[in-house]
Write a protein that holds these residues in place. Sequence first.
Motif, PDB file in Angstrom:
ATOM      1  N   GLU A   1      -0.226  -2.798   3.891  1.00  0.00           N
ATOM      2  CA  GLU A   1      -1.454  -2.051   3.612  1.00  0.00           C
ATOM      3  C   GLU A   1      -1.524  -1.532   2.176  1.00  0.00           C
ATOM      4  N   ILE A   2      -0.425  -0.982   1.685  1.00  0.00           N
ATOM      5  CA  ILE A   2      -0.461  -0.309   0.382  1.00  0.00           C
ATOM      6  C   ILE A   2      -0.272  -1.295  -0.765  1.00  0.00           C
ATOM      7  N   ARG A   3       0.778  -2.103  -0.698  1.00  0.00           N
ATOM      8  CA  ARG A   3       1.109  -2.990  -1.818  1.00  0.00           C
ATOM      9  C   ARG A   3       0.452  -4.359  -1.730  1.00  0.00           C
ATOM     10  N   GLY A   4       0.156  -4.812  -0.516  1.00  0.00           N
ATOM     11  CA  GLY A   4      -0.470  -6.122  -0.376  1.00  0.00           C
ATOM     12  C   GLY A   4       0.456  -7.280  -0.672  1.00  0.00           C
ATOM     13  N   TYR A   5       1.765  -7.118  -0.435  1.00  0.00           N
ATOM     14  CA  TYR A   5       2.721  -8.198  -0.660  1.00  0.00           C
ATOM     15  C   TYR A   5       2.775  -9.154   0.529  1.00  0.00           C
ATOM     16  N   VAL A   6       2.376  -8.653   1.677  1.00  0.00           N
ATOM     17  CA  VAL A   6       2.405  -9.433   2.918  1.00  0.00           C
ATOM     18  C   VAL A   6       1.075  -9.224   3.621  1.00  0.00           C
TER      19      VAL A   6
ATOM     20  N   GLY B   1      -8.394  -0.346  -3.395  1.00  0.00           N
ATOM     21  CA  GLY B   1      -9.543   0.468  -3.018  1.00  0.00           C
ATOM     22  C   GLY B   1      -9.552   0.733  -1.530  1.00  0.00           C
ATOM     23  N   SER B   2     -10.553   1.451  -1.058  1.00  0.00           N
ATOM     24  CA  SER B   2     -10.636   1.793   0.360  1.00  0.00           C
ATOM     25  C   SER B   2     -10.860   0.568   1.240  1.00  0.00           C
ATOM     26  N   ASN B   3     -11.403  -0.506   0.649  1.00  0.00           N
ATOM     27  CA  ASN B   3     -11.665  -1.731   1.411  1.00  0.00           C
ATOM     28  C   ASN B   3     -10.754  -2.887   0.981  1.00  0.00           C
ATOM     29  N   GLY B   4      -9.613  -2.573   0.419  1.00  0.00           N
ATOM     30  CA  GLY B   4      -8.694  -3.609  -0.012  1.00  0.00           C
ATOM     31  C   GLY B   4      -8.567  -3.656  -1.529  1.00  0.00           C
ATOM     32  N   HIS B   5      -7.913  -4.695  -2.032  1.00  0.00           N
ATOM     33  CA  HIS B   5      -7.692  -4.815  -3.463  1.00  0.00           C
ATOM     34  C   HIS B   5      -8.914  -5.389  -4.175  1.00  0.00           C
ATOM     35  N   PHE B   6      -9.064  -5.017  -5.421  1.00  0.00           N
ATOM     36  CA  PHE B   6     -10.116  -5.549  -6.275  1.00  0.00           C
ATOM     37  C   PHE B   6      -9.624  -5.482  -7.717  1.00  0.00           C
ATOM     38  N   TRP B   7     -10.386  -6.073  -8.627  1.00  0.00           N
ATOM     39  CA  TRP B   7     -10.044  -6.046 -10.049  1.00  0.00           C
ATOM     40  C   TRP B   7     -11.063  -5.188 -10.782  1.00  0.00           C
ATOM     41  N   GLY B   8     -10.567  -4.234 -11.566  1.00  0.00           N
ATOM     42  CA  GLY B   8     -11.436  -3.344 -12.316  1.00  0.00           C
ATOM     43  C   GLY B   8     -11.153  -3.417 -13.799  1.00  0.00           C
ATOM     44  N   CYS B   9     -12.169  -3.181 -14.601  1.00  0.00           N
ATOM     45  CA  CYS B   9     -12.031  -3.242 -16.055  1.00  0.00           C
ATOM     46  C   CYS B   9     -11.300  -2.009 -16.565  1.00  0.00           C
ATOM     47  N   THR B  10     -10.359  -2.218 -17.504  1.00  0.00           N
ATOM     48  CA  THR B  10      -9.634  -1.087 -18.096  1.00  0.00           C
ATOM     49  C   THR B  10     -10.514  -0.309 -19.061  1.00  0.00           C
TER      50      THR B  10
ATOM     51  N   GLY C   1      17.716  -0.801   5.776  1.00  0.00           N
ATOM     52  CA  GLY C   1      17.023   0.433   6.103  1.00  0.00           C
ATOM     53  C   GLY C   1      17.504   0.976   7.436  1.00  0.00           C
ATOM     54  N   ARG C   2      16.713   1.841   8.006  1.00  0.00           N
ATOM     55  CA  ARG C   2      16.999   2.384   9.316  1.00  0.00           C
ATOM     56  C   ARG C   2      15.736   2.247  10.170  1.00  0.00           C
ATOM     57  N   PRO C   3      15.879   2.102  11.507  1.00  0.00           N
ATOM     58  CA  PRO C   3      14.691   1.915  12.344  1.00  0.00           C
ATOM     59  C   PRO C   3      13.605   2.959  12.116  1.00  0.00           C
ATOM     60  N   SER C   4      14.009   4.190  11.790  1.00  0.00           N
ATOM     61  CA  SER C   4      13.018   5.244  11.586  1.00  0.00           C
ATOM     62  C   SER C   4      12.161   4.998  10.348  1.00  0.00           C
ATOM     63  N   THR C   5      12.619   4.114   9.444  1.00  0.00           N
ATOM     64  CA  THR C   5      11.850   3.827   8.234  1.00  0.00           C
ATOM     65  C   THR C   5      11.023   2.550   8.365  1.00  0.00           C
ATOM     66  N   SER C   6      11.164   1.818   9.469  1.00  0.00           N
ATOM     67  CA  SER C   6      10.499   0.518   9.608  1.00  0.00           C
ATOM     68  C   SER C   6       8.984   0.640   9.518  1.00  0.00           C
ATOM     69  N   ALA C   7       8.433   1.672  10.151  1.00  0.00           N
ATOM     70  CA  ALA C   7       6.977   1.816  10.159  1.00  0.00           C
ATOM     71  C   ALA C   7       6.444   1.998   8.741  1.00  0.00           C
ATOM     72  N   SER C   8       7.121   2.824   7.942  1.00  0.00           N
ATOM     73  CA  SER C   8       6.655   3.044   6.567  1.00  0.00           C
ATOM     74  C   SER C   8       6.856   1.794   5.716  1.00  0.00           C
ATOM     75  N   ILE C   9       7.917   1.019   5.992  1.00  0.00           N
ATOM     76  CA  ILE C   9       8.137  -0.234   5.264  1.00  0.00           C
ATOM     77  C   ILE C   9       6.988  -1.200   5.536  1.00  0.00           C
TER      78      ILE C   9
END
Length: 675
Positions: free
Chosen positions: A492-497, A589-598, A478-486
């Motif tokens: 925060e978004i994906r919850g991989y780390v 969700g707004s407070n983190g990940h959860f499991w919802g019924c399909t 990547g580039r340093p300018s993209t580090s923050a979004s990474i």
Amino acid sequence: MKLMIVESPNKTKKITEILAHIRPGENWKVAASVGHIRDLPATGETEGEITTGVRADLMPRYELTDKGKDVVSRLKALAEKADEIYLATDPDREGESISWHLQQALKLKNPIRVSFNEITEGRIRSAIENPTRIDMKLVGAQEARRVLDRLVGYLVSPALYKLTGDRLSAGRVQSPAVYLVVVREREIAAFKVTVHYGAQLIFADAKTGGQWAVEWMTAEGFTSDDNPYFMDGRYAGLVAGVRDVSVLSCEEKDASRNPPGPFTTSTLQQAASNALKWNPKKTMDLAQELFAQGHISYHRTDNPNVADESMPDIRAVAAALGLEVVDKRREFKAGEGAQAGHPGITPTHWEVEVAGETPDQQTLYKLIRTRAIASQLLAARYKDRTVIMRATEPVEGKPVTFGAVGRTLVSPGWLKLLGKDAAEDDDEDAEPNNPIPLLTPGQTLKALDGKVLEKKTRPPKRYTEASLVKALEVKGIGRPSTSASIMNNIIEIRGYVEVDSKRQLRPTPLGEKLIACLEGKFSFLDLGFTRELETDLDKIAEGKAQYRGVVERLHASLGSELGQLSSMPSMRKEHPCPDCGKPMHRRKGSNGHFWGCTGYPDCNTTLPDEKGEPGKPKVVALSNYPCGKCGKPLVHKQKKGKGGYDFWGCSGFKEGCRASYPNLKGNKPDMANGK
């Protein structure tokens, strides 16, 4: 009327004031595009077919974003009244691309491209007096990056879902970032501690009353490259018992230490993380605000140098502080592949000590200004002493050698202002503190004391956000300018780390599953391949490579690699809803990940997320207070802090009873005022 279009609405007021001052009598209107107005279509998978938004010939298709439609409508009305139109978007590839999209969407025939890396009178005047045209090489590089990211995300992510049943998202740059964290965790798990020994002798300085020490040099006949650790604690105890030594050599030399350079995008994020405990996104948001207010130069840069014209200002500020500046501007080496077009991040008005509208903005400004001034101050000067000595008697027939380095600060130079490099971790960058006196060869000394040093090898450190940003830059991902979004994406978004209590990064089970699916199967996860792609994008910007060749290379590799993924056995793990039996899906969700019924909205069952798996449903404590409407037990619902609440609700909520009652002192429902 002359129309100037910038990116951020926060810039318009400041630029309007400057234009009125430098071009009195002219009618200027400054308007904002609010970032990008067009993008690839946002569709993902349609009726089983993956729609990437990229044409069959790998050229992008663009459409106005929802926000862009309103912006274009507003700008068209202004453009129709304008005699001249200036495109003054940010001075980087993204900014160049936004200018090109504005030209296309507004159907501008001869727009004037201007750019300035500082919102100051001098920079804006120079930009207007030296107009240019849109640089299509930079546009092509940004376009290639966007298409490459889209191909990876939209082709690989659906395939991962089909394989695992989890909403895994692959990213050309985010996935290698997660990979680094996962690999580091594996190294830590596989690490075996080795206990080894050393010895230290302590001496008293008769003149100063202080103490200094030397350490046993095990490399002198006791360890080797093949066996680097000394494991005999008994022998180390004998060495620590040595008291009589003779000096073999004592060398003294002058040493100096230069200050770090002005912040780049990467080092600013690292420093704010280490010194202020901020994540990269917060740092970049604050830097954007300071730039828009005209307080700092452009904050997306990888050039660690101040501009030549800044030196008189630095000299004036340093003189007022009683500090000395170098005679000739000190230059710092930029990293490989750095773009030298923009200087380092510096204040625009060096004499201003406090700038920014909020305390956080002011704190970041101070960090930037102090670092930039320190970069041109005199070096710190030291006297370094290196002593080598030997025990006068061998230990069990073997000669034993001791050594140490001592450093004395002679002149603080830049340290008087800055102290240390905030971009480094807290335990790095430390000065040796061992006041060795001036000794002469042949001199004999008697140790005051000695001790065995029991040492343990340490596993690799977990990444912090700061050190991961640094690793991404060093490895060319990547580039340093993209580090923050990474960082924001994978945490925060994906919850991989996740970030633990010590601010260290750990992979989540979902992140480990992602890498398990990608590792060894996709070339974009290979750090060398990713680094080469970044180099190719740079070549497009320089006119040394073509868009189509770079994009085709990745597209071809993805085609064969997706076939390999489809041949893997399914990793789907079904999680049936405990109430209706339909599959549960992990959601954000707004407070983190959860499991919802399909089965929603017919079934609104949710379960907490526990390390990527559905947790047990929360046990609702039923009270002895009956609902005034349906008679079912009431439940005390309470949440403290911002957005908190405290009331009693009916346990028959799912069955349609929406009754609620205020909570009285003593935690009792106020039945008389229920709703």
